[in-house]
Design an enzyme around this catalytic site. Structure first.
Site, PDB file in Angstrom:
ATOM      1  N   PRO A   1       3.739 -46.683  18.723  1.00 40.51           N
ATOM      2  CA  PRO A   1       3.253 -46.530  20.098  1.00 40.51           C
ATOM      3  C   PRO A   1       3.757 -47.698  20.949  1.00 40.51           C
ATOM      4  O   PRO A   1       3.332 -48.830  20.764  1.00 40.51           O
ATOM      5  CB  PRO A   1       1.728 -46.547  19.945  1.00 40.51           C
ATOM      6  CG  PRO A   1       1.476 -47.252  18.658  1.00 40.51           C
ATOM      7  CD  PRO A   1       2.647 -46.981  17.777  1.00 40.51           C
TER       8      PRO A   1
ATOM      9  N   ASP B   1       5.177 -52.817  19.576  1.00 39.42           N
ATOM     10  CA  ASP B   1       4.448 -51.811  18.803  1.00 39.42           C
ATOM     11  C   ASP B   1       2.959 -52.122  18.910  1.00 39.42           C
ATOM     12  O   ASP B   1       2.490 -53.124  18.371  1.00 39.42           O
ATOM     13  CB  ASP B   1       4.932 -51.862  17.350  1.00 39.42           C
ATOM     14  CG  ASP B   1       4.319 -50.775  16.469  1.00 39.42           C
ATOM     15  OD1 ASP B   1       3.294 -50.187  16.864  1.00 39.42           O
ATOM     16  OD2 ASP B   1       4.868 -50.527  15.373  1.00 39.42           O
ATOM     17  N   HIS B   2       2.224 -51.245  19.593  1.00 40.86           N
ATOM     18  CA  HIS B   2       0.809 -51.527  19.857  1.00 40.86           C
ATOM     19  C   HIS B   2      -0.049 -51.429  18.601  1.00 40.86           C
ATOM     20  O   HIS B   2      -1.218 -51.844  18.605  1.00 40.86           O
ATOM     21  CB  HIS B   2       0.277 -50.559  20.918  1.00 40.86           C
ATOM     22  CG  HIS B   2      -0.794 -51.145  21.782  1.00 40.86           C
ATOM     23  ND1 HIS B   2      -1.402 -52.363  21.518  1.00 40.86           N
ATOM     24  CD2 HIS B   2      -1.385 -50.693  22.924  1.00 40.86           C
ATOM     25  CE1 HIS B   2      -2.305 -52.620  22.437  1.00 40.86           C
ATOM     26  NE2 HIS B   2      -2.319 -51.623  23.308  1.00 40.86           N
ATOM     27  N   ARG B   3       0.483 -50.899  17.503  1.00 40.66           N
ATOM     28  CA  ARG B   3      -0.263 -50.898  16.243  1.00 40.66           C
ATOM     29  C   ARG B   3      -0.431 -52.315  15.722  1.00 40.66           C
ATOM     30  O   ARG B   3      -1.441 -52.636  15.072  1.00 40.66           O
ATOM     31  CB  ARG B   3       0.458 -50.057  15.188  1.00 40.66           C
ATOM     32  CG  ARG B   3       0.605 -48.583  15.514  1.00 40.66           C
ATOM     33  CD  ARG B   3       1.423 -47.883  14.444  1.00 40.66           C
ATOM     34  NE  ARG B   3       2.737 -48.505  14.275  1.00 40.66           N
ATOM     35  CZ  ARG B   3       3.580 -48.222  13.287  1.00 40.66           C
ATOM     36  NH1 ARG B   3       3.236 -47.339  12.355  1.00 40.66           N
ATOM     37  NH2 ARG B   3       4.762 -48.815  13.218  1.00 40.66           N
TER      38      ARG B   3
ATOM     39  N   ILE C   1       0.668 -55.320  17.721  1.00 40.21           N
ATOM     40  CA  ILE C   1       0.588 -56.351  18.758  1.00 40.21           C
ATOM     41  C   ILE C   1      -0.344 -55.889  19.872  1.00 40.21           C
ATOM     42  O   ILE C   1      -0.163 -54.817  20.452  1.00 40.21           O
ATOM     43  CB  ILE C   1       1.986 -56.655  19.328  1.00 40.21           C
ATOM     44  CG1 ILE C   1       2.912 -57.140  18.203  1.00 40.21           C
ATOM     45  CG2 ILE C   1       1.905 -57.698  20.435  1.00 40.21           C
ATOM     46  CD1 ILE C   1       4.360 -57.176  18.583  1.00 40.21           C
TER      47      ILE C   1
END
Length: 430
Positions: free
Chosen positions: A224, A400-402, A404
């Site tokens: 994401p 990568d929002h998973r 960070i």
């Protein structure tokens, strides 16, 4: 009976390749190790040598056609090659019935140790680049057992022989599976009628474009993406480069702004190590990387390539500048090796070289962040209560929002901005 030469395994995880060029035709006399064809997969073009001497009877696969590993690509009249026959029908049936056995390490012959007796009459199947690599390492290639398909020797086998053990599995991505030179043959448009109000032509998707498309889709579907966009006054950076540009030129170095960005990014990765990781959801693991290798996205006639400046934290701005320039030339000339495109922990994409400003760069998966840099443009800014013109650099950071969080990403961006606003601070980084 003609010797049926099947497309060999040209790299780990590679199951097909596009025949981009034939160097032989029916009736040609060839010797063992003569190059038969160039085969491309992902971003690498591999020279396929002949394992036998003889006369070419028939070329089975046309240029521009994709062949699967194990397909017969050429027939050679080689009476003395019976012992080398790939047992084609047996191989085909066994691979179809039990495909997992083909890559099982337990099925490979053990690697010879340097103390074992060497059979100098043994026929060796290895690419010219591997033979050269063995010579450079001082290894008698006849003493090395091959782990590739049909016993072909790879560079990993040579390394394993030197280490006295079996080849270790690579953890690199399939896109960097070989260490042959990078090249690309443009796909020729199909000949179609251009009559009518809406003329169209079609062409086969080149192997490199397929690889790029696959990587982009995989990244966007897996990670994401969040992109932060910002800008920073780089007057001090502009002056610093101008001051040292001539000194760099005296040493044969072409100094650009990019090495400064590399050093600033490395500093941010050290301060915010979450950006220097990989997120392995399947294994339930986060891979922390204690090295700092920076990929530099390069636009070429053949497509997007990402050469890597390895151990950028250990190199000076001049050294990084030299390396970037050398890699850029190799990229344009199609001379990059896969090893030069392996191992990046974070990537920089420079849309500014094309006149762009802000954008949403796609993460080079399995990395978790990518820094986009735009053009430096004169803009009005407020300084000491007055509006003045200053060179301003556009920055875009995708992550990568998973792995960070937004605040971590912005803090890293702020750190990069601080260093580029005052490049003398880079000296404080060591």
């Amino acid at each position: 009976m003609a010797f049926e030469f099947r497309l060999p395994d040209i790299g780990e995880g590679i199951h097909e390749g596009e025949i981009v060029k034939w160097f032989v035709k029916a009736g040609d006399t060839i010797e063992e190790d003569d190059v038969l064809a160039e085969v491309q997969n992902d971003k690498s073009v591999v020279e396929i040598p002949s394992p036998v001497s003889g006369t070419v009877e028939e070329v089975m696969v046309e240029e521009g056609t994709v062949a699967v590993v194990g397909d017969v690509i050429v027939k050679i009249d080689a009476p003395d090659a019976e012992d080398m026959q790939f047992k084609g029908h047996d191989d085909d049936s066994s691979s179809k019935e039990e495909p997992a056995k083909e890559e099982a390490p337990a099925e490979q012959a053990p690697v010879a140790t340097q103390t074992e007796e060497v059979d100098e009459n043994r026929t060796v199947k290895a690419m010219p680049s591997v033979r050269k690599y063995a010579r450079e390492k001082g290894v008698n290639i006849k003493a090395v057992s091959g782990s590739g398909k049909n016993g072909r020797i790879t560079k990993e086998d040579v390394d394993a022989y030197l280490n006295g053990g079996a080849p270790t599995a690579s953890n690199e991505s399939a896109a960097s599976a070989t260490s042959e030179e990078v090249a690309e043959t443009p796909a020729a448009p199909a000949a179609v009628s251009l009559e009518g109000d809406f003329p169209e032509t079609t062409e086969k998707i080149p192997a490199m474009r397929r690889a790029i498309a696959k990587a982009m889709v995989n990244s966007k579907h897996t990670a994401p993406h969040v992109t932060l966009m910002d800008e920073i006054d780089v007057q001090a950076l502009w002056d610093h480069r101008k001051k040292f540009k001539e000194i760099a030129a005296e040493q044969g170095t072409k100094l650009t702004f990019l090495p400064y960005v590399v050093k600033a990014l490395v500093s941010a990765l050290k301060k915010y190590p979450a950006l220097n990781t990989s997120f392995n959801e399947e294994a339930g693991e986060i891979v922390h990387k204690h090295y700092w290798n920076i990929g530099i996205a390069a636009d070429t006639d053949r497509g997007l390539l990402v050469p890597v400046v390895k151990h950028a934290d250990r190199k000076s701005i001049f050294q990084i500048s030299d390396e970037i320039n050398e890699l850029a030339v190799k990229a344009r000339d199609g001379k990059l090796t896969a090893d030069e495109m392996k191992g990046a922990t974070c990537t920089i994409s420079n849309i500014g070289s094309a006149g762009g400003q802000w954008f949403t760069p796609v993460i080079n998966h399995p990395e978790v962040a990518i820094l986009g840099i735009g053009r430096i443009a004169q803009k009005p800014i407020v300084k000491d209560g007055e509006i003045v013109a200053a060179p301003v650099l556009a920055l875009s950071l995708s992550f990568d929002h998973r792995q960070i969080d937004g605040a971590t990403g912005q803090n890293a961006m702020n750190h990069i901005k601080r260093l580029l606003n005052n490049p003398e601070l880079l000296l404080m980084e060591g």
